[in-house]
Scaffold this motif. Structure first.
Motif, PDB file in Angstrom:
ATOM      1  N   PRO A 155      -2.400  12.632   5.149  1.00  0.00           N
ATOM      2  CA  PRO A 155      -1.663  11.371   5.260  1.00  0.00           C
ATOM      3  C   PRO A 155      -2.349  10.345   6.142  1.00  0.00           C
ATOM      4  CG  PRO A 155      -0.130  13.197   5.331  1.00  0.00           C
ATOM      5  CD  PRO A 155      -1.504  13.787   5.332  1.00  0.00           C
ATOM      6  N   ARG A 156      -2.280   9.083   5.682  1.00  0.00           N
ATOM      7  CA  ARG A 156      -2.778   7.908   6.399  1.00  0.00           C
ATOM      8  C   ARG A 156      -4.298   7.929   6.558  1.00  0.00           C
ATOM      9  NH1 ARG A 156       2.201   6.265  10.469  1.00  0.00           N
ATOM     10  NH2 ARG A 156       3.829   7.257   9.208  1.00  0.00           N
ATOM     11  N   TYR A 197       7.132  15.258   6.837  1.00  0.00           N
ATOM     12  CA  TYR A 197       5.860  15.716   6.294  1.00  0.00           C
ATOM     13  C   TYR A 197       5.827  15.630   4.769  1.00  0.00           C
ATOM     14  CZ  TYR A 197       4.088  17.365  10.773  1.00  0.00           C
ATOM     15  OH  TYR A 197       3.617  17.431  12.060  1.00  0.00           O
ATOM     16  N   GLU A 228       5.283  11.970   3.977  1.00  0.00           N
ATOM     17  CA  GLU A 228       3.912  11.573   4.294  1.00  0.00           C
ATOM     18  C   GLU A 228       2.929  12.086   3.238  1.00  0.00           C
ATOM     19  OE1 GLU A 228       2.416   9.844   7.271  1.00  0.00           O
ATOM     20  OE2 GLU A 228       4.404   9.017   6.898  1.00  0.00           O
ATOM     21  N   ASN A 262       1.430   9.122   1.023  1.00  0.00           N
ATOM     22  CA  ASN A 262       0.089   8.809   1.498  1.00  0.00           C
ATOM     23  C   ASN A 262      -1.000   9.675   0.878  1.00  0.00           C
ATOM     24  OD1 ASN A 262       0.512   6.671   3.606  1.00  0.00           O
ATOM     25  ND2 ASN A 262       1.911   8.231   4.379  1.00  0.00           N
TER      26      ASN A 262
END
Length: 299
Positions: free
Chosen positions: A6-7, A197, A200, A204
């Motif tokens: 993620p991210r 989570y 995410e 992402n």
């Protein structure tokens, strides 16, 4: 987060996910955020731990200290031996799950928020192995390994189970996709954390675990990089003070695999916790206390 999580970005192909490539990225990030000439203490767990070792080897000038959790380092092997061949010869049977996770077809089977949530439930709950994990790795003759596996002694599983007791995943075979939808919530993963989570990873990671799963397809690339470093006269010795923590109930990478790693460090502190693989979650207070104690002693 590591690349593909993620991210972060998730570039095509496996090459950007090789440890040397990511170490180069990480070194660039360190130079960007740390004041000029200042060294840092770098910490990581699992794949992040492998990245920490590689970064410390390739960029020692950036390291003030190193912290690794779960995955010990190793010097490069003379020849590449594929994981499937190792398992076929009765070695590292507790890494059978990696054969499944490296298969590109698994990406589609773990696509979408429901499947991602259930995978988190299954993989986050470990059961202390009944059979001493050291024998999975080294000492048990291949024939005896296979007999024990057939009897179930080496079929290490998780407590991520269905109401009728089926495990959602085991380290020997991987994910049971028939049982996975029925796996119950993890006792130490609060509902809000599970939801976070899942969201995410869904939003992402483009609704798939494709990025995280690519790491399992980088074994040859990592070996080639390691061999090139060694053939070029490079050293896998780490001079910076190092803390390593492992979980005695870790069925993926048992503590026995890290015994003897002292030869690769100038100053190693090694600690074992009564924990599974996710020790920074399962034993957060103990891990934080070890961090604080070690940092106080070394710096």
């Amino acid at each position: 987060s590591a690349l593909g999580y993620p991210r972060t970005s998730s570039p095509p192909g496996e090459e950007p996910f090789a440890m040397s490539a990511m170490a180069s990225d990480l070194a660039g990030l360190i130079r960007d955020v740390a004041p000029a000439g200042e060294r840092i203490v770098l910490a990581g767990h699992d794949w992040g731990c492998a990245l920490v070792w590689r970064t410390a080897v390739l960029y020692p000038e950036l390291m003030r200290g190193v912290i690794g959790m779960a995955v010990p380092p190793g010097a490069p092997a003379e020849e590449y031996v594929d994981l499937a061949e190792q398992i076929e010869h009765g070695q590292v049977l507790n890494w059978g799950y990696q054969l499944q996770l490296r298969d590109p077809a698994t990406e589609d089977l773990l696509r979408g928020p429901d499947n991602i949530r259930q995978f988190l439930r299954a993989v986050r709950q470990e059961k202390k192995p009944f059979f001493p994990p050291f024998f999975l790795i080294k000492n048990t003759p291949g024939v005896l390994r296979r007999i024990a596996l057939t009897l179930g002694f080496l079929r290490q599983t998780f407590e991520g189970k269905t109401p009728d007791g089926r495990a959602g995943i085991n380290a020997t075979d991987g994910v049971d996709f028939d049982a996975l939808p029925l796996v119950q919530p993890a006792p130490y993963l609060p509902a809000e954390m599970e939801a976070f989570y899942t969201a995410e990873l869904t939003s992402n990671c483009r609704n798939t675990l494709a990025g995280p799963l690519k790491y399992y397809r980088t074994a040859r690339a990592n070996w080639e990089d390691e061999k090139a470093i060694a053939d070029g006269g490079g050293s896998f010795f780490i001079d910076a003070p190092t803390l390593f923590i492992c979980g005695v109930a870790d069925q993926f990478v048992p503590c026995s695999m890290s015994r003897g790693m002292e030869d690769l460090f100038a100053d190693l502190t090694r600690r074992e916790l009564d924990s599974g693989h996710w020790l920074q979650i399962q034993k957060a207070d103990e891990v934080n206390a070890l961090f604080e104690q070690w940092l106080g002693q070394k710096f």
